[in-house]
Design a protein around this motif. Structure first.
Motif, PDB file in Angstrom:
ATOM      1  N   ILE A   1      -5.187 -12.613  -3.664  1.00  0.00           N
ATOM      2  CA  ILE A   1      -5.427 -11.293  -4.244  1.00  0.00           C
ATOM      3  C   ILE A   1      -5.112 -10.200  -3.242  1.00  0.00           C
ATOM      4  O   ILE A   1      -4.516  -9.171  -3.587  1.00  0.00           O
ATOM      5  N   GLU A   2      -5.459 -10.417  -1.991  1.00  0.00           N
ATOM      6  CA  GLU A   2      -5.161  -9.418  -0.970  1.00  0.00           C
ATOM      7  C   GLU A   2      -3.654  -9.226  -0.817  1.00  0.00           C
ATOM      8  O   GLU A   2      -3.167  -8.103  -0.668  1.00  0.00           O
ATOM      9  N   GLN A   3      -2.913 -10.321  -0.883  1.00  0.00           N
ATOM     10  CA  GLN A   3      -1.447 -10.214  -0.818  1.00  0.00           C
ATOM     11  C   GLN A   3      -0.916  -9.429  -2.017  1.00  0.00           C
ATOM     12  O   GLN A   3      -0.065  -8.541  -1.867  1.00  0.00           O
ATOM     13  N   ALA A   4      -1.423  -9.754  -3.194  1.00  0.00           N
ATOM     14  CA  ALA A   4      -0.970  -9.063  -4.412  1.00  0.00           C
ATOM     15  C   ALA A   4      -1.301  -7.577  -4.348  1.00  0.00           C
ATOM     16  O   ALA A   4      -0.462  -6.720  -4.647  1.00  0.00           O
ATOM     17  N   ASN A   5      -2.518  -7.255  -3.948  1.00  0.00           N
ATOM     18  CA  ASN A   5      -2.927  -5.853  -3.884  1.00  0.00           C
ATOM     19  C   ASN A   5      -2.146  -5.074  -2.831  1.00  0.00           C
ATOM     20  O   ASN A   5      -1.964  -3.862  -2.951  1.00  0.00           O
ATOM     21  N   GLY A   6      -1.686  -5.769  -1.808  1.00  0.00           N
ATOM     22  CA  GLY A   6      -0.903  -5.113  -0.772  1.00  0.00           C
ATOM     23  C   GLY A   6       0.436  -4.605  -1.273  1.00  0.00           C
ATOM     24  O   GLY A   6       1.036  -3.705  -0.670  1.00  0.00           O
TER      25      GLY A   6
ATOM     26  N   LYS B   1     -10.366   7.374  -7.588  1.00  0.00           N
ATOM     27  CA  LYS B   1     -11.235   6.980  -6.472  1.00  0.00           C
ATOM     28  C   LYS B   1     -11.141   5.478  -6.193  1.00  0.00           C
ATOM     29  O   LYS B   1     -11.109   5.052  -5.034  1.00  0.00           O
ATOM     30  N   THR B   2     -11.076   4.694  -7.250  1.00  0.00           N
ATOM     31  CA  THR B   2     -11.030   3.243  -7.089  1.00  0.00           C
ATOM     32  C   THR B   2      -9.716   2.800  -6.459  1.00  0.00           C
ATOM     33  O   THR B   2      -9.691   1.870  -5.640  1.00  0.00           O
ATOM     34  N   GLY B   3      -8.621   3.453  -6.822  1.00  0.00           N
ATOM     35  CA  GLY B   3      -7.335   3.131  -6.211  1.00  0.00           C
ATOM     36  C   GLY B   3      -7.361   3.333  -4.708  1.00  0.00           C
ATOM     37  O   GLY B   3      -6.844   2.504  -3.939  1.00  0.00           O
ATOM     38  N   LYS B   4      -7.970   4.411  -4.273  1.00  0.00           N
ATOM     39  CA  LYS B   4      -8.085   4.673  -2.831  1.00  0.00           C
ATOM     40  C   LYS B   4      -8.986   3.640  -2.165  1.00  0.00           C
ATOM     41  O   LYS B   4      -8.702   3.157  -1.067  1.00  0.00           O
ATOM     42  N   TRP B   5     -10.081   3.264  -2.847  1.00  0.00           N
ATOM     43  CA  TRP B   5     -11.004   2.282  -2.275  1.00  0.00           C
ATOM     44  C   TRP B   5     -10.330   0.927  -2.093  1.00  0.00           C
ATOM     45  O   TRP B   5     -10.476   0.279  -1.043  1.00  0.00           O
ATOM     46  N   VAL B   6      -9.570   0.476  -3.089  1.00  0.00           N
ATOM     47  CA  VAL B   6      -8.896  -0.823  -3.001  1.00  0.00           C
ATOM     48  C   VAL B   6      -7.931  -0.854  -1.824  1.00  0.00           C
ATOM     49  O   VAL B   6      -7.861  -1.851  -1.088  1.00  0.00           O
ATOM     50  N   LYS B   7      -7.191   0.221  -1.608  1.00  0.00           N
ATOM     51  CA  LYS B   7      -6.226   0.256  -0.500  1.00  0.00           C
ATOM     52  C   LYS B   7      -6.921   0.378   0.856  1.00  0.00           C
ATOM     53  O   LYS B   7      -6.433  -0.164   1.857  1.00  0.00           O
ATOM     54  N   GLN B   8      -8.050   1.067   0.886  1.00  0.00           N
ATOM     55  CA  GLN B   8      -8.760   1.256   2.151  1.00  0.00           C
ATOM     56  C   GLN B   8      -9.655   0.071   2.511  1.00  0.00           C
ATOM     57  O   GLN B   8     -10.014  -0.110   3.676  1.00  0.00           O
ATOM     58  N   HIS B   9     -10.021  -0.742   1.524  1.00  0.00           N
ATOM     59  CA  HIS B   9     -10.907  -1.889   1.747  1.00  0.00           C
ATOM     60  C   HIS B   9     -10.303  -3.150   1.110  1.00  0.00           C
ATOM     61  O   HIS B   9     -10.867  -3.723   0.160  1.00  0.00           O
ATOM     62  N   PRO B  10      -9.141  -3.588   1.600  1.00  0.00           N
ATOM     63  CA  PRO B  10      -8.429  -4.704   0.955  1.00  0.00           C
ATOM     64  C   PRO B  10      -9.222  -6.010   0.903  1.00  0.00           C
ATOM     65  O   PRO B  10      -9.172  -6.720  -0.107  1.00  0.00           O
TER      66      PRO B  10
END
Length: 318
Positions: A267-272, A240-249
């Motif tokens: 962090i947003e660049q890294a998470n992207g 669930k958290t993986g989906k949240w991070v991608k949907q709410h960068p």
């Protein structure tokens, strides 16, 4: 009375001190979770207190233990100093298997090949991987970065013997890179994005076409057999958290920024560049593991050949 320690007891005590975890056996009501700075999903769960809430009905409380990189994390898991390991690069379990660790694969993140790269300074004369011949390259031992370097050098017609290898933690690698003590640095996000944005580091090569960079979540087999109920909760929350991070960068970056000590844009660049797509570990998804194991064996970095795909897999269903 004089207390005499035999060699095994002394080594065990040293191992416990190295991980910073109390030597006492854990209570049945705890799950000891190890993580590193790049363990994004676990970091979010820790900040939000999600596992404390979701595990409470099972009478279980998580305790948290931070490590500098994946190899010491799995060493602690192997020594029974941890119960569960947050995500480590696909290379790390291979070294644990070679050491005879009894580990169960709980979850896998889908590939994120651009989330690790070989970096040089913006003004470096090095323009291609082949230019690394004879140069000093820093990276963390057994990390995904280690395998990326092997694969990139091989494609360029070189091997590790053609460069000067420097085993460095991410923090030490960053310091050495900025001082010019190493000519190139192989590292993963968020350290990769931080170096690019803060010092203008340039990418010689990332994992595209070279290394898939799938990250694994593991448990000691002892814990997996005893507390499958706990692992099912952890797995569900990671997914669930993986989906949240991608949907709410932006929200995810703002949440992590004060904890990681990085600006939200970095962090947003890294998470992207990370997939954060948590999925069950299936035999069909383990193909690259054997290739990784064989590459490290060829470099004489493993003590023996490893069957990297014949491993215990956790069943996420009831």
């Amino acid at each position: 009375m004089t207390l005499h320690l035999n060699r095994r007891t002394a080594l065990a005590a040293i191992g416990m001190a190295a991980t910073g975890i109390a030597a006492a056996q854990p209570a049945a009501s705890t799950v000891r979770i190890g993580y590193q700075k790049s363990s994004t999903l676990i970091a979010v769960l820790k900040i939000q207190g999600t596992l404390e809430k979701q595990l409470a009905p099972l009478g279980v409380k998580p305790t948290w233990h931070e490590f500098t990189s994946g190899l010491p994390l799995l060493e602690a898991l192997n020594l029974d100093n941890l119960d569960f390991s947050a995500d480590v690069a696909d290379t790390v379990p291979v070294f644990a298997q070679a050491a005879g660790a009894q580990l169960t694969f709980v979850a896998q993140e889908a590939p994120s090949p651009t989330a690790q790269a070989i970096l040089v300074k913006a003004d470096s004369p090095l323009r291609s991987v082949s230019d690394l011949k004879g140069k000093k390259v820093g990276f963390a031992k057994a990390a995904g970065a280690h395998y990326l370097l092997i694969a990139a050098l091989e494609k360029a017609g070189l091997s590790l013997a053609d460069v000067q290898s420097a085993y460095l933690t991410p923090a030490d690698g960053r310091a050495a890179f900025e001082k010019g003590a190493i000519d190139a640095w192989v590292v993963w996000d968020p350290f990769l994005s931080a170096a690019q944005r803060q010092s203008g580091a340039r990418v010689l090569a990332d994992g595209t076409g070279l290394a898939s960079y799938q990250r694994y979540y593991l448990a000691s087999s002892k814990f997996a057999n005893a507390r499958a109920d706990v692992l099912r909760v952890v797995y569900a929350e990671l997914e669930k958290t993986g989906k949240w991070v991608k949907q709410h960068p932006k929200d995810a970056a703002a949440l992590l920024a004060p904890v990681w000590g990085l600006d939200a844009a970095t962090i947003e660049q890294a998470n992207g560049r990370r997939s954060y797509a948590v999925r069950p570990v299936l035999q069909d998804n383990l193909g690259e593991q054997q290739k990784i194991a064989d590459a490290f064996l060829a470099e004489k970095l493993l003590p023996r050949k490893v069957n990297a795909v014949d491993v215990p897999l956790f069943k996420t269903g009831a």
